[in-house]
Design an enzyme around this catalytic site. Structure first.
Site, PDB file in Angstrom:
ATOM      1  N   TYR A 141      68.524  29.157  37.229  1.00 56.53           N
ATOM      2  CA  TYR A 141      68.204  29.326  38.647  1.00 56.53           C
ATOM      3  C   TYR A 141      69.311  28.779  39.538  1.00 56.53           C
ATOM      4  CZ  TYR A 141      65.750  28.973  43.107  1.00 56.53           C
ATOM      5  OH  TYR A 141      65.393  29.086  44.426  1.00 56.53           O
ATOM      6  N   ASP A 162      58.298  45.833  39.999  1.00 57.31           N
ATOM      7  CA  ASP A 162      58.756  44.600  39.377  1.00 57.31           C
ATOM      8  C   ASP A 162      60.277  44.596  39.451  1.00 57.31           C
ATOM      9  OD1 ASP A 162      59.450  42.448  37.827  1.00 57.31           O
ATOM     10  OD2 ASP A 162      58.373  43.099  36.035  1.00 57.31           O
ATOM     11  N   LYS A 166      71.696  30.985  42.113  1.00 56.77           N
ATOM     12  CA  LYS A 166      71.796  30.747  43.552  1.00 56.77           C
ATOM     13  C   LYS A 166      73.227  30.424  43.966  1.00 56.77           C
ATOM     14  CE  LYS A 166      67.635  31.811  44.359  1.00 56.77           C
ATOM     15  NZ  LYS A 166      67.383  33.126  44.973  1.00 56.77           N
TER      16      LYS A 166
END
Length: 262
Positions: free
Chosen positions: A151, A63, A155
């Site tokens: 997110y 993970d 990025k």
């Protein structure tokens, strides 16, 4: 004696773009180290690639959103010639309503583990005078992303980080490519909870086509790859040229689920 095959390490390799990258690398003659958290899916990808291409495949069940993940992977796979930092996930929702643990996991996976794996494998590549790194970003990295704030910010980091170290490494024989696809038909939307959004109601890019574009860009040593369709390029251009309020409105409307966070 024939030269030994190069070893490519691919994260998030149990499906989607990761599995597509793995297949392309195997077809190109690389042995593989595949990393993912889903044992059954990872084993199926590895078995399929071994049968189809006859390359050696090592699987690492890990993970990557957990603390110490990069160290655990490096302990199992102490060198690679090509590093594909593909793993990542997103969460749709108003930031203050997303569980803190999920926020932490997202930042660890999308930023910290990617950074640490890059740091661990670059010295060996530089010493050998050859190597390639592909970091998975997104057209989301060109924008602020209301309702997917973490997110989009992660990025943006990947784009900046990748371009910076690509410049640092110029002339060493090692290249770093940042890959920025748009919305693609993978399992990403299920985990992020974005199926009801405008962005994922529009036609999605094919995962195989996107992986091929990223793979070719990496082999060519490009710093940044923004693949077809032209709408992906327009996101980058619009983020640079349009007023910020317009960019924020467009970004919000693309990923907001109506009534979800009212």
């Amino acid at each position: 004696m024939p030269s030994p095959r190069k070893l490519a390490l691919v994260t998030g390799a149990s499906g989607g773009l990761g599995a597509e990258f793995a297949g392309l690398l195997a077809a190109g003659g690389c042995d593989l180290a595949l990393v993912a958290r889903s044992e059954e899916k990872l084993a199926a990808v590895a078995d399929s690639i071994r049968a189809q291409y006859g390359v050696a495949v090592v699987t690492v069940l890990q993970d990557l959103s957990a603390g110490g993940a990069a160290e655990a992977v490096f302990a199992r796979v102490p060198h690679c010639d090509l590093l594909i930092n593909n793993a990542g996930f997103a969460t749709n929702g108003r930031f203050d309503r997303i569980p803190e643990e999920r926020v932490s996991q997202e930042v660890v996976l999308d930023v910290l583990t990617l950074t640490q794996l890059t740091r661990k494998y670059l010295p060996g590549m530089i010493a050998r005078g050859s190597g390639k790194v592909l970091n998975m970003a997104s057209t989301a990295g060109f924008l602020p992303g209301p309702f997917m704030a973490v997110y989009y910010a992660c990025k943006a980091y990947v784009i900046s980080f990748s371009q910076a170290i690509a410049e640092e490494l110029r002339g060493t024989g090692v290249t770093v490519t940042c890959f920025c696809p748009g919305a693609t038909a993978t399992g990403f939307a299920d985990r992020a909870g974005v199926h009801g959004t405008l962005l994922f109601k529009l036609p999605l890019s094919n995962a195989s086509d996107m992986a091929r574009a990223g793979y070719r860009g990496m082999l060519a040593g490009k710093d940044v790859v923004i693949p077809w369709p032209p709408s992906n390029w327009l996101v980058d251009l619009g983020a640079r040229l349009l007023p910020r309020r317009v960019v924020l409105w467009f970004s919000r409307k693309s990923v907001e689920v109506e009534g979800k966070d009212a």
